[in-house]
Each structure stands twice: as C-alpha cells, then as structure tokens.
Design an enzyme around this catalytic site. Sequence first.
Site, short mmCIF file in Angstrom:
data_model
loop_
_atom_site.label_atom_id
_atom_site.label_comp_id
_atom_site.label_asym_id
_atom_site.label_seq_id
_atom_site.Cartn_x
_atom_site.Cartn_y
_atom_site.Cartn_z
N SER A 58 63.74 87.29 44.21
CA SER A 58 62.87 86.13 44.41
C SER A 58 61.92 85.86 43.26
CB SER A 58 62.05 86.33 45.70
OG SER A 58 61.38 87.58 45.68
N HIS A 84 54.16 86.32 46.18
CA HIS A 84 55.06 85.82 45.15
C HIS A 84 54.28 84.92 44.18
CE1 HIS A 84 58.21 87.02 48.02
NE2 HIS A 84 58.99 87.08 46.96
#
Length: 268
Positions: free
Chosen positions: A44, A250
């Site tokens: 990711s 993230h």
Amino acid sequence: MSVRRFWASASTLVLAAAAALGIAQPASASSSADAGGYVALGDSYSSGVGAGSYLSDSGDCRRSTNAYPYLWAAANSPSSFAFVACSGATTSSVANTQLGALNSSTGLVSVTAGGNDVGFASVMQDCVLSGEATCLSSVSSAVSQMQNSLPSGLGSLYGSIRSRAPQAHVVVLGYPRFYQLSGGCVAGLSEKERAAINNASDVLNGVIAKQAADAGFTFSGVADKFAGHELCSGDAWLHSVSIPVYNSYHPKAAGQSGGYLPAFRSAV
C-alpha cells in the site's frame, strides 16, 4: 474515563477492520527505464493508499494517481509503465501475483514490502486499543519477526525479481517513522509506545536495506524525508486513525509527493 480509553473507544470501529499496510547496477538507470520500461511493485505504500484519487480499475489495491510511481512515470515518460502495487501485499503475494509484469527487458523496478509480513497493522491496532504493556509486547513480537523470519521472505522476493528482470535497476524503498517524539499530540499513545513503534520502523528499514544490498539492489530510505512531518508534528504527512479505515497510518498525498517521490527519484 481516561484519555486512552476514550480515544480507544472512539477508534474501535475504525481499527477493528484495520487495513493492512496498506547489484550490479546498469550504468544509467534513467536510460534503462526509457529503454525497457518501469514496473512498480509492492504494498500500500507504493500503491498510494491514503493519497486518494484511486484508479478506477485498481479495486481494493487502491492504486493512486498521487502515488510516487505514478508521479514519477508522469514526469519521466518511460517507454512503458506497469503499476501493479497493491494494498495488503506481502513479500510472498508480491512474488506470486505481481512479478508477471516483469520481463527480461524491464529497465527500472521499484518495490516496498515487509510491513505486512510482520503484521504492522495489527501492531497498531493493539497499541491503539490496549494498554502500554500489550502494545510494547506486540511491537517486540513484530521486531522478532523482522529479525528472524522476514530476511528469508525478502531474499526470496528479491531473487525472483532479479530472475525475472535481470537487466533492471531495482530500487527498494523503506517506511517512515510514524511519530515525532516530544511532539504536539495530547492524546493517544504514551511516549514510550511511540518510541517503540519508531524503533521498530528503524529495525524494519535496517533489515530491508541489508537484504536489498545483498541482492545488489538500491535501498532508498524515506525516514529522513518525512522528518518534521510525522504524526504529532503539527504538519503530518501520515494519516492517524482515520475514516475510511484503510487510510490509517498511510501517507497522505503530501507524503507521496514530498517523501516517497524524492526518495525514489534520488535513487533512480
């Protein structure tokens, strides 16, 4: 109610389904990319989870037009560009599902992998929802996996990349530290927990860097690029606990363009 219990209660629904994180070099890496094309592999942090603007055909892989591979390709126009990084990828799933994009003429490869192998999303869930002792134990367990089982997974993946793309310049990117210590956060984890998580990131990056060097690949760290932009900094390039859940921990679009892209560009 304690600050921790309040924060944990507010975060339970979010983190209960926490998304997974999400050589001999050629003489001229740039010319190699022009000649043989660029392939972006990984998890990711390479697909761009958290950066928004996801490609409609990428599904749950959530490949973003704000991710560093897409930004680099747009600026440099390689002869071909295969963007196959995917949220949740491990070293084995990269090897099993993404390497078909490589071939003997591939000129440039980027990859991030390793965080999901040691369960970093579960570690963060434990740290947010449980007490300090549970958090530190979970971090310690992840560090043990980094030191004992991860090297073989990385080594196998890197060997497969080299076998599939023998002429490629391969850039392996690391992971940022999550927290600015003594920063501006007034709730959430203790300073001891934040320091342990940062140390685990450093250990993870060290293991990845060694395996990359052993494979003859170029390692490019991002921790220095994110310095001053970690959580608790006041200008974070990372999401904290977030809705939608998969954004949590993230990089934002700013972290891709200001952190990962310069790190990749400097290694190419």
